[in-house]
Design an enzyme around this catalytic site. Structure first.
Site, PDB file in Angstrom:
ATOM      1  N   ASP A  13       0.818  -1.223   0.000  1.00 27.82           N
ATOM      2  CA  ASP A  13       0.000   0.000   0.000  1.00 27.82           C
ATOM      3  C   ASP A  13       0.846   1.264   0.000  1.00 27.82           C
ATOM      4  OD1 ASP A  13      -2.291  -1.665   0.176  1.00 27.82           O
ATOM      5  OD2 ASP A  13      -1.822  -1.932   2.293  1.00 27.82           O
ATOM      6  N   LYS A  16       2.070   1.982  -5.208  1.00 24.09           N
ATOM      7  CA  LYS A  16       2.708   1.487  -6.440  1.00 24.09           C
ATOM      8  C   LYS A  16       1.787   1.638  -7.640  1.00 24.09           C
ATOM      9  CE  LYS A  16       3.247  -2.518  -4.555  1.00 24.09           C
ATOM     10  NZ  LYS A  16       2.916  -2.120  -3.175  1.00 24.09           N
ATOM     11  N   GLY A  41      -4.376  -5.308  -3.508  1.00 26.51           N
ATOM     12  CA  GLY A  41      -5.211  -4.409  -4.305  1.00 26.51           C
ATOM     13  C   GLY A  41      -4.475  -3.121  -4.610  1.00 26.51           C
ATOM     14  N   HIS A  42      -4.637  -2.635  -5.814  1.00 29.36           N
ATOM     15  CA  HIS A  42      -4.022  -1.369  -6.193  1.00 29.36           C
ATOM     16  C   HIS A  42      -5.118  -0.395  -6.591  1.00 29.36           C
ATOM     17  CE1 HIS A  42      -0.334  -3.995  -7.292  1.00 29.36           C
ATOM     18  NE2 HIS A  42      -0.279  -3.599  -6.048  1.00 29.36           N
ATOM     19  N   GLN A 175       2.546  -5.794  -2.886  1.00 25.79           N
ATOM     20  CA  GLN A 175       2.874  -5.730  -1.444  1.00 25.79           C
ATOM     21  C   GLN A 175       4.227  -5.033  -1.239  1.00 25.79           C
ATOM     22  OE1 GLN A 175       2.284  -9.724  -1.810  1.00 25.79           O
ATOM     23  NE2 GLN A 175       0.253  -9.773  -0.950  1.00 25.79           N
ATOM     24  N   THR A 190       3.225 -12.249   4.111  1.00 25.54           N
ATOM     25  CA  THR A 190       2.360 -12.882   3.130  1.00 25.54           C
ATOM     26  C   THR A 190       2.973 -14.208   2.698  1.00 25.54           C
ATOM     27  OG1 THR A 190       1.065 -12.483   1.120  1.00 25.54           O
ATOM     28  CG2 THR A 190       3.336 -11.633   1.132  1.00 25.54           C
TER      29      THR A 190
HETATM   30  P1  IMP Z   1      -2.301 -12.906   3.283  1.00 22.84           P
HETATM   31  O1  IMP Z   1      -1.146 -12.809   2.360  1.00 22.84           O
HETATM   32  O2  IMP Z   1      -3.590 -12.475   2.640  1.00 22.84           O
HETATM   33  O3  IMP Z   1      -2.420 -14.255   3.952  1.00 22.84           O
HETATM   34  O4  IMP Z   1      -2.042 -11.876   4.470  1.00 22.84           O
HETATM   35  C1  IMP Z   1      -0.896 -11.987   5.287  1.00 22.84           C
HETATM   36  C2  IMP Z   1      -0.461 -10.623   5.775  1.00 22.84           C
HETATM   37  O5  IMP Z   1      -0.082  -9.829   4.661  1.00 22.84           O
HETATM   38  C3  IMP Z   1      -1.568  -9.821   6.486  1.00 22.84           C
HETATM   39  O6  IMP Z   1      -0.968  -9.012   7.465  1.00 22.84           O
HETATM   40  C4  IMP Z   1      -2.139  -8.972   5.369  1.00 22.84           C
HETATM   41  O7  IMP Z   1      -2.767  -7.810   5.873  1.00 22.84           O
HETATM   42  C5  IMP Z   1      -0.878  -8.658   4.595  1.00 22.84           C
HETATM   43  N1  IMP Z   1      -1.151  -8.356   3.187  1.00 22.84           N
HETATM   44  C6  IMP Z   1      -1.382  -9.235   2.188  1.00 22.84           C
HETATM   45  N2  IMP Z   1      -1.576  -8.575   1.029  1.00 22.84           N
HETATM   46  C7  IMP Z   1      -1.448  -7.270   1.293  1.00 22.84           C
HETATM   47  C8  IMP Z   1      -1.504  -6.082   0.507  1.00 22.84           C
HETATM   48  O8  IMP Z   1      -1.706  -6.084  -0.702  1.00 22.84           O
HETATM   49  N3  IMP Z   1      -1.322  -4.893   1.154  1.00 22.84           N
HETATM   50  C9  IMP Z   1      -1.059  -4.832   2.476  1.00 22.84           C
HETATM   51  N4  IMP Z   1      -0.997  -5.916   3.255  1.00 22.84           N
HETATM   52  C10 IMP Z   1      -1.177  -7.123   2.671  1.00 22.84           C
HETATM   53 MG    MG Z   2      -2.851  -2.231  -1.686  1.00 21.98          MG
END
Ligand code: IMP
Ligand code: MG
Length: 340
Positions: A13, A16, A41-42, A175, A190
């Site tokens: 976030d 990008k 998400g972007h 990410q 992640t």
């Molecule tokens: P997961 O990858 O969805 O299992 O999430 C694992 C961790 O990564 C959590 O703390 C999520 O909030 C974080 N996370 C995963 N994708 C994003 C992203 O696109 N932006 C910010 N945090 C993310």
């Molecule tokens: Mg994002």
């Protein structure tokens, strides 16, 4: 050799999507390739339209760019098809036959896991579960789905041909460095590596294909889910500063902290950055709002950016000064970083 990798330097976030959209509109890449998965998400604001993207590259705002999803990426079938149709991308949006497909069963598996949902704070979008299946070699890939027929292309081959022909190609990582499965704040990370090297690997490219690596930072740090956040502010203070944001995918409020030089320095070094982008400068310096040249930035803001350059050892090439794509300061040319 002309691949440009754009990668996040904090916890995702960083903005990008906006930076990539600006680059795409300014320099018209032949291809943009999305890596990562649909947990990321972007948000892109272009010509008054807000795009919330989970599968498509943020370069979609440049109509001449062909949009690819990397082989090593993972997309939820429905998310992909919905985005392709919502933004009318058929004919210029392609998955690789080898791209992994996330299904509702993967989402279910994650959402029924309290460790993942409560302790880690996963987005619960099935990415980790699908990754497990890929490692166990039972994940179904894009080529297994009839509905994806018109959306398949040899994405690696297209990228290699373009790069070898000297064309400009954007590699969009997702990410941020500190969410990397290997280099981040494990276990609060992640399910994949989030470095520039990993993005290249997912796309099927090599280090020698790259001419530019831009690490993107926001002017402050945010994080969603669990895990350490040095200097974290209380909710009230963060609200007062205007630093509280909401997740693009989950709608969860993001935790916030001041810009962290130590985290930034490691991200710059580990990604072998050629330059950095700083977004949301207008949140720290309201007078910078929608400035489009370095001279238009308030003196204090310029001083802050110069200090950053000194501390990080690389130039600030791009500065975000508002949500809209055009609210960007671009010094790529003067720094000799623009595509040939
Ligand atoms: P997961 O990858 O969805 O299992 O999430 C694992 C961790 O990564 C959590 O703390 C999520 O909030 C974080 N996370 C995963 N994708 C994003 C992203 O696109 N932006 C910010 N945090 C993310
Ligand atoms: Mg994002």
């Amino acid at each position: 050799m002309a691949a440009h990798v754009v990668v996040g330097g904090f916890f995702g976030d960083e903005g990008k999507g906006k930076i990539v959209a600006f680059l795409a509109r300014s320099y018209r890449p032949r291809y943009a390739v999305r890596t990562g998965a649909t947990n990321a998400g972007h948000t892109v604001v272009n010509n008054g339209r807000v795009y919330k993207l989970r599968a498509a590259p943020s370069a979609l705002v440049e109509p001449s760019t062909t949009l690819l999803v990397a082989r090593g990426a993972l997309v939820h079938l429905r998310v992909f098809l919905e985005e392709a149709s919502a933004y009318d991308l058929r004919g210029r949006f392609f998955l690789d036959p080898l791209t992994g497909i996330i299904t509702d069963e993967h989402v279910e598996r994650e959402r029924s896991d309290p460790y993942l949902m409560k302790t880690i704070g996963s987005t619960g979008t099935g990415v980790g579960a699908a990754m497990v299946d890929r490692v166990l070699r039972r994940l179904r890939l894009a080529s297994d789905y009839e509905e994806l027929r018109g959306f398949l292309a040899d994405t690696q081959g297209l990228l290699l041909d373009a790069i070898e022909a000297g064309e400009y190609v954007l590699v969009e990582a997702s990410q941020g460095y500190w969410l990397s499965l290997y280099h981040g704040t494990y276990p609060y990370v992640t399910s994949r590596d989030t470095t520039a090297a990993a993005a290249l690997s997912e796309a099927g490219l090599g280090p020698g294909h790259v001419s530019r690596i831009t690490v993107v930072f926001k002017a402050f740090v945010t994080r969603v889910g669990g895990g350490p956040l040095p200097g974290e502010l209380g909710r009230e203070e963060a609200e007062k500063l205007g630093w509280v944001e909401y997740g693009t995918v989950t709608g969860r409020p993001r935790r916030a902290a001041p810009f962290n030089m130590e985290l930034a320095r490691t991200a710059v070094r580990a990604n072998s950055a050629t330059d950095v982008a700083v977004t949301k400068l207008d949140v720290l310096f309201p007078e910078a709002r929608c400035a489009r040249s370095w001279e238009r930035l308030p003196r204090e803001a310029r001083r802050w950016l110069e200090e950053l350059e000194e501390e990080l050892g690389v130039p600030v090439s791009l500065v975000g000064t508002g949500e809209a794509v055009e609210c960007t300061v671009d010094r790529s040319r003067e720094l000799g970083l623009e595509p040939a």
